[in-house]
Design a protein around this motif. Structure first.
Motif, PDB file in Angstrom:
ATOM      1  N   GLN A  42     -18.068  22.249  -7.081  1.00 34.99           N
ATOM      2  CA  GLN A  42     -16.760  22.887  -7.208  1.00 34.99           C
ATOM      3  C   GLN A  42     -15.737  22.138  -6.352  1.00 34.99           C
ATOM      4  O   GLN A  42     -15.781  22.193  -5.125  1.00 34.99           O
ATOM      5  CB  GLN A  42     -16.827  24.350  -6.785  1.00 34.99           C
ATOM      6  CG  GLN A  42     -17.632  25.227  -7.728  1.00 34.99           C
ATOM      7  CD  GLN A  42     -17.548  26.702  -7.364  1.00 34.99           C
ATOM      8  OE1 GLN A  42     -17.324  27.057  -6.214  1.00 34.99           O
ATOM      9  NE2 GLN A  42     -17.739  27.562  -8.334  1.00 34.99           N
ATOM     10  N   TYR A  43     -14.830  21.466  -6.999  1.00 31.89           N
ATOM     11  CA  TYR A  43     -13.750  20.774  -6.304  1.00 31.89           C
ATOM     12  C   TYR A  43     -12.719  20.341  -7.335  1.00 31.89           C
ATOM     13  O   TYR A  43     -12.983  20.319  -8.542  1.00 31.89           O
ATOM     14  CB  TYR A  43     -14.277  19.549  -5.538  1.00 31.89           C
ATOM     15  CG  TYR A  43     -14.916  18.501  -6.408  1.00 31.89           C
ATOM     16  CD1 TYR A  43     -14.169  17.463  -6.978  1.00 31.89           C
ATOM     17  CD2 TYR A  43     -16.288  18.553  -6.705  1.00 31.89           C
ATOM     18  CE1 TYR A  43     -14.767  16.516  -7.800  1.00 31.89           C
ATOM     19  CE2 TYR A  43     -16.883  17.607  -7.525  1.00 31.89           C
ATOM     20  CZ  TYR A  43     -16.116  16.594  -8.068  1.00 31.89           C
ATOM     21  OH  TYR A  43     -16.704  15.654  -8.882  1.00 31.89           O
ATOM     22  N   LEU A  44     -11.538  19.978  -6.840  1.00 29.45           N
ATOM     23  CA  LEU A  44     -10.470  19.500  -7.711  1.00 29.45           C
ATOM     24  C   LEU A  44      -9.752  18.360  -6.995  1.00 29.45           C
ATOM     25  O   LEU A  44      -9.440  18.456  -5.810  1.00 29.45           O
ATOM     26  CB  LEU A  44      -9.484  20.625  -8.035  1.00 29.45           C
ATOM     27  CG  LEU A  44      -8.358  20.303  -9.028  1.00 29.45           C
ATOM     28  CD1 LEU A  44      -8.923  19.923 -10.383  1.00 29.45           C
ATOM     29  CD2 LEU A  44      -7.420  21.500  -9.159  1.00 29.45           C
ATOM     30  N   TRP A  98     -14.004  10.892 -11.253  1.00 31.39           N
ATOM     31  CA  TRP A  98     -14.056  12.346 -11.059  1.00 31.39           C
ATOM     32  C   TRP A  98     -14.117  13.151 -12.349  1.00 31.39           C
ATOM     33  O   TRP A  98     -14.342  14.355 -12.313  1.00 31.39           O
ATOM     34  CB  TRP A  98     -12.847  12.793 -10.223  1.00 31.39           C
ATOM     35  CG  TRP A  98     -12.782  12.139  -8.877  1.00 31.39           C
ATOM     36  CD1 TRP A  98     -11.835  11.257  -8.439  1.00 31.39           C
ATOM     37  CD2 TRP A  98     -13.699  12.295  -7.795  1.00 31.39           C
ATOM     38  NE1 TRP A  98     -12.096  10.860  -7.152  1.00 31.39           N
ATOM     39  CE2 TRP A  98     -13.244  11.485  -6.727  1.00 31.39           C
ATOM     40  CE3 TRP A  98     -14.864  13.034  -7.616  1.00 31.39           C
ATOM     41  CZ2 TRP A  98     -13.917  11.399  -5.522  1.00 31.39           C
ATOM     42  CZ3 TRP A  98     -15.537  12.950  -6.409  1.00 31.39           C
ATOM     43  CH2 TRP A  98     -15.067  12.141  -5.372  1.00 31.39           C
ATOM     44  N   HIS A 138     -12.759  16.836 -13.149  1.00 35.81           N
ATOM     45  CA  HIS A 138     -12.268  17.361 -11.862  1.00 35.81           C
ATOM     46  C   HIS A 138     -10.958  16.694 -11.425  1.00 35.81           C
ATOM     47  O   HIS A 138     -10.412  17.056 -10.386  1.00 35.81           O
ATOM     48  CB  HIS A 138     -13.325  17.140 -10.769  1.00 35.81           C
ATOM     49  CG  HIS A 138     -14.597  17.893 -11.000  1.00 35.81           C
ATOM     50  ND1 HIS A 138     -14.804  19.184 -10.570  1.00 35.81           N
ATOM     51  CD2 HIS A 138     -15.738  17.539 -11.650  1.00 35.81           C
ATOM     52  CE1 HIS A 138     -16.009  19.590 -10.918  1.00 35.81           C
ATOM     53  NE2 HIS A 138     -16.596  18.614 -11.582  1.00 35.81           N
ATOM     54  N   LEU A 152     -12.128  25.390 -15.081  1.00 36.58           N
ATOM     55  CA  LEU A 152     -13.401  24.973 -14.475  1.00 36.58           C
ATOM     56  C   LEU A 152     -14.290  26.161 -14.121  1.00 36.58           C
ATOM     57  O   LEU A 152     -15.450  25.973 -13.745  1.00 36.58           O
ATOM     58  CB  LEU A 152     -13.122  24.134 -13.219  1.00 36.58           C
ATOM     59  CG  LEU A 152     -12.476  22.761 -13.466  1.00 36.58           C
ATOM     60  CD1 LEU A 152     -12.095  22.104 -12.139  1.00 36.58           C
ATOM     61  CD2 LEU A 152     -13.421  21.845 -14.248  1.00 36.58           C
ATOM     62  N   TYR A 201     -13.733  28.445 -11.682  1.00 38.83           N
ATOM     63  CA  TYR A 201     -13.824  28.684 -10.241  1.00 38.83           C
ATOM     64  C   TYR A 201     -13.183  29.990  -9.798  1.00 38.83           C
ATOM     65  O   TYR A 201     -13.378  30.414  -8.647  1.00 38.83           O
ATOM     66  CB  TYR A 201     -13.131  27.543  -9.479  1.00 38.83           C
ATOM     67  CG  TYR A 201     -13.747  26.175  -9.685  1.00 38.83           C
ATOM     68  CD1 TYR A 201     -14.972  26.009 -10.322  1.00 38.83           C
ATOM     69  CD2 TYR A 201     -13.087  25.032  -9.238  1.00 38.83           C
ATOM     70  CE1 TYR A 201     -15.513  24.752 -10.524  1.00 38.83           C
ATOM     71  CE2 TYR A 201     -13.630  23.774  -9.418  1.00 38.83           C
ATOM     72  CZ  TYR A 201     -14.833  23.642 -10.058  1.00 38.83           C
ATOM     73  OH  TYR A 201     -15.369  22.391 -10.253  1.00 38.83           O
TER      74      TYR A 201
END
Length: 269
Positions: free
Chosen positions: A204-206, A230, A233, A265, A267
């Motif tokens: 989980q990241y952006l 990436w 993301h 995504l 999240y």
């Protein structure tokens, strides 16, 4: 002669009688053998055993960890609002408002730095000092006229370096002000170092990008390289924003873009 013929007839007749007796004896023996013979028992079919229940041996399905809602969001990197405007107009502040308006009880921490290069972001995130100094030494050794962000990193007070966001989903927006020596692979390595300081779900990241290379071709190469590394993301703000990141409206637009991408995504729950 008659007596001899008589004897021959008797002998022939006896042979027939003997043969008949032998056949009768043979038949009787066969009957006796059949009567005295005990038939072999037919084996009884074994009862069918129920199929073994192997469901307990099967691993339970693992949920997609990327769909677990974030416990918080950590917006770290370039801030285009100064110290006076950032607490009110910076995109993380607007993002927090959007979350609340949509019933999302997810805190947002604003870890942005106004006008700072990537080396300052590394130090602010707690990346080991020796790694930062290695970048500075390499940039300095390359010679030439370098921007101050290539050879220095800001100093922070201990309380500024205290972390409460390690378990949050990181939203990184860095690179606009330099610090990566115009080497995209170095920028990616720096992004990876900051991501490694987080202890939450690594899936989980952006990553946000706003290329500042000075040419359209250079900006395209920037975006293509980031996308290759990436994937989904990465968001190029240059390609999706209508306004400027320097304006209040632009920061509001940016917050909406980040909110939408985080939702896509999975999240935000």
């Amino acid at each position: 002669l008659l007596f001899a013929g008589f004897l021959f007839w008797i002998s022939k007749d006896n042979q027939k009688e003997v043969q008949k007796i032998q056949e009768q004896v043979q038949q009787r023996e066969q009957q006796e053998e059949g009567a005295g013979e005990t038939p072999s028992p037919t084996p009884e079919a074994a009862p069918e055993q129920p199929a073994a229940d192997t469901s307990a041996d099967q691993p339970s399905p693992t949920p997609d960890t990327a769909d677990v809602p974030a416990s918080g969001l950590s917006c770290r990197g370039d801030d285009f609002m100064d110290a006076n405007d950032s607490p009110t107009y910076a995109y993380p502040v607007i993002l927090q408002q959007l979350l609340a308006q949509n019933g999302k009880n997810i805190p947002v921490e604003n870890k942005g730095l106004y006008g700072a290069g990537t080396l300052s972001h590394l130090r602010y995130a707690g990346v080991p000092e020796e790694e930062i100094q290695a970048y500075i030494a390499a940039h300095t050794a390359s010679g030439g006229e370098l921007a101050v962000t290539e050879t220095t990193a800001r100093d922070f007070a201990p309380e500024e370096l205290a972390r409460t966001d390690q378990g949050y989903v990181p939203v990184l927006f860095m690179g606009f002000y330099g610090g990566w020596h115009n080497d995209l692979q170095e920028l990616i390595a720096q992004q990876e170092k900051i991501l490694a300081t987080y202890s939450g779900n690594p899936e989980q990241y952006l990553i946000l990008g706003y290329p500042n290379t000075g040419s359209t071709d250079g900006d395209n190469v920037f975006d293509d390289t980031m996308t290759q590394r990436w994937g989904e993301h990465y968001v190029s703000l240059r390609q999706v924003m209508q306004g400027s990141v320097y304006t209040y409206a632009g920061q509001q637009e940016m917050a909406g873009i980040v909110y939408q991408k985080l939702s896509e995504l999975g999240y935000l729950g």
